[in-house]
Design a protein around this motif. Sequence first.
Motif, PDB file in Angstrom:
ATOM      1  N   ASP A 120       0.826  -1.288   0.116  1.00 14.11           N
ATOM      2  CA  ASP A 120      -0.001   0.070   0.119  1.00 14.11           C
ATOM      3  C   ASP A 120       0.834   1.213  -0.052  1.00 14.11           C
ATOM      4  O   ASP A 120       1.831   1.306   0.686  1.00 14.11           O
ATOM      5  CB  ASP A 120      -0.900   0.063   1.187  1.00 14.11           C
ATOM      6  CG  ASP A 120      -1.996   0.910   1.302  1.00 14.11           C
ATOM      7  OD1 ASP A 120      -2.004   1.948   0.474  1.00 14.11           O
ATOM      8  OD2 ASP A 120      -2.596   1.219   2.156  1.00 14.11           O
ATOM      9  N   PRO A 125      -3.328   1.563  -3.443  1.00 12.69           N
ATOM     10  CA  PRO A 125      -3.424   0.831  -2.494  1.00 12.69           C
ATOM     11  C   PRO A 125      -2.751  -0.442  -2.637  1.00 12.69           C
ATOM     12  O   PRO A 125      -2.750  -1.246  -1.843  1.00 12.69           O
ATOM     13  CB  PRO A 125      -4.988   0.673  -2.228  1.00 12.69           C
ATOM     14  CG  PRO A 125      -5.394   1.029  -3.748  1.00 12.69           C
ATOM     15  CD  PRO A 125      -4.634   2.186  -4.297  1.00 12.69           C
ATOM     16  N   ARG A 126      -2.315  -0.505  -3.982  1.00 14.62           N
ATOM     17  CA  ARG A 126      -1.619  -2.020  -4.398  1.00 14.62           C
ATOM     18  C   ARG A 126      -0.738  -1.575  -5.551  1.00 14.62           C
ATOM     19  O   ARG A 126      -1.124  -1.327  -6.627  1.00 14.62           O
ATOM     20  CB  ARG A 126      -2.470  -3.025  -4.679  1.00 14.62           C
ATOM     21  CG  ARG A 126      -2.142  -4.569  -4.901  1.00 14.62           C
ATOM     22  CD  ARG A 126      -2.027  -5.118  -3.317  1.00 14.62           C
ATOM     23  NE  ARG A 126      -1.490  -6.311  -3.470  1.00 14.62           N
ATOM     24  CZ  ARG A 126      -1.143  -6.951  -2.213  1.00 14.62           C
ATOM     25  NH1 ARG A 126      -0.879  -6.217  -1.235  1.00 14.62           N
ATOM     26  NH2 ARG A 126      -0.772  -8.000  -2.248  1.00 14.62           N
TER      27      ARG A 126
END
Length: 300
Positions: A120, A125-126
């Motif tokens: 994150d 977030p990824r």
Amino acid sequence: MQKIVPNIWFNRNAAEAAAFYTAAFPGSTSTVTARYPDEGLPGFQSEFAGAELTVDVEIDGYRLSLINAGPEFTPNPSVSFMLNFDPLLFRGDADAARARLDELWGSLTQGGTVMMELGDYPYSPRYGWVQDRYGVSWQLMLSDSDGDPRPFLMPSLLFGGAAQNRAREAVELYTSLFERSRVGTMVEYTEQTGPATPGAVMFSDFQLEGQWFTAMDSGVPQEDSFTCGVSLEVRCRDQAEIDRLWDALSAVPEAEQCGWLADRFGLSWQIVPENMGELMRHPGAYARMLEMHKLVIAEL
């Protein structure tokens, strides 16, 4: 037809790499698009007689060309490939996008080197950055669906070393030269960040010939800079277009060979006719090409 095709240099294993990518990316395909001549090759290429010269891999409709050659050049992180896992590309299913990202990360990291751990980050977030087993760099990012959507695959230019803090200059030059070009996002560094000065480009994306690219100035010192390990091949409609782009881009005379050039930032380009494959089937065309700097269609 895709006008600008990234070319990636491989050390005698382009076909093997193509098989790896088609296994890793669902729905992708590979095609041998050119072979070395069976005879008449210069001594340093004699072992390649009849072998694959280029293998094209198509990923989600985007074409990459893998060059099967020797150890002279290798790809490095100065040119990577951004993979955009936007839920819009997965019928709005964010969980499916995330799962596909994680699956592909698992494939690309096998035998590779992780440059930024999957996790994150403030901008995603990824996200993770990996150099695969062949040295090709990939950035995998879960994005949101707000604003103007971007395609799944975008070449990403990292300006470091001798090209540090020149990303904006490069974007302005490239978008002035190609049709259907525009700047999308331009985010600046607001304070000194490693070698990146205030006002340098933290992230930008832009279109050339309707194709999306990204560019940024490095926020950490970089030893790597642009090489022939990854080049941008432009498939030109006629000699006039070859001449125009060659004159505007070529800045390193000693790098000019067989239609290849290096621009003022060190980025490698191949300025070639769009029917290059057809021209290379003419008797003696390959040998004549080896003697050229800028390609002259009539002489091929």
